[in-house]
Design an enzyme around this catalytic site. Sequence first.
Site, PDB file in Angstrom:
ATOM      1  CE  LYS A   1     -44.479 -19.410  40.258  1.00 25.22           C
ATOM      2  NZ  LYS A   1     -44.871 -18.590  39.094  1.00 25.22           N
TER       3      LYS A   1
ATOM      4  CB  SER B   1     -28.512 -32.168  42.665  1.00 24.98           C
ATOM      5  OG  SER B   1     -27.565 -31.863  43.674  1.00 24.98           O
TER       6      SER B   1
ATOM      7  CB  THR C   1     -30.832 -30.083  38.328  1.00 28.69           C
ATOM      8  OG1 THR C   1     -29.889 -30.914  39.009  1.00 28.69           O
ATOM      9  CG2 THR C   1     -31.450 -29.079  39.278  1.00 28.69           C
ATOM     10  CE1 TYR C   2     -29.647 -35.433  42.602  1.00 24.92           C
ATOM     11  CE2 TYR C   2     -29.085 -35.177  40.277  1.00 24.92           C
ATOM     12  CZ  TYR C   2     -28.724 -35.473  41.584  1.00 24.92           C
ATOM     13  OH  TYR C   2     -27.413 -35.798  41.863  1.00 24.92           O
TER      14      TYR C   2
ATOM     15  N   GLY D   1     -22.592 -28.782  40.824  1.00 20.94           N
ATOM     16  CA  GLY D   1     -22.054 -29.340  39.588  1.00 20.94           C
ATOM     17  C   GLY D   1     -22.106 -28.337  38.452  1.00 20.94           C
ATOM     18  CB  ALA D   2     -22.550 -28.839  34.798  1.00 19.89           C
TER      19      ALA D   2
END
Length: 114
Positions: free
Chosen positions: A9, A25, A57-58, A73-74
């Site tokens: 985390k 990402s 996401t990654y 992105g989105a």
Amino acid sequence: MYIEVLKSKLHCVTITEANLHYMGSITIDEDLMDAAGLIAGEKVQVVNNNNGDRLETYIIKGERGSGCVCLNGAAARKCIVGDTVIIIAYAMMDFEEAKTFKPKVVFPKAGNKL
């Protein structure tokens, strides 16, 4: 039996950029990734403290020492620069192993510095 537990985390990092026109990402400073035991391509959950949005996401490796935390992105629509987020990774492990497993939790300072 296997269960999913907290593995890593990054607590309360600041979004430094939101790049809508990238294919997806989250880009994270490599120093932060190392400190939390995260790797490129790993799936993460991003929780926005400012608006309550959550997304998965990654990771893409960002420039070491830059303090970069950029949603691409989105996902870029889920935050604005300056928002505080928590980045969480989970791992599947045996129930008994999970009882003694210690996650890596990192509390960065201002500027996303260690």
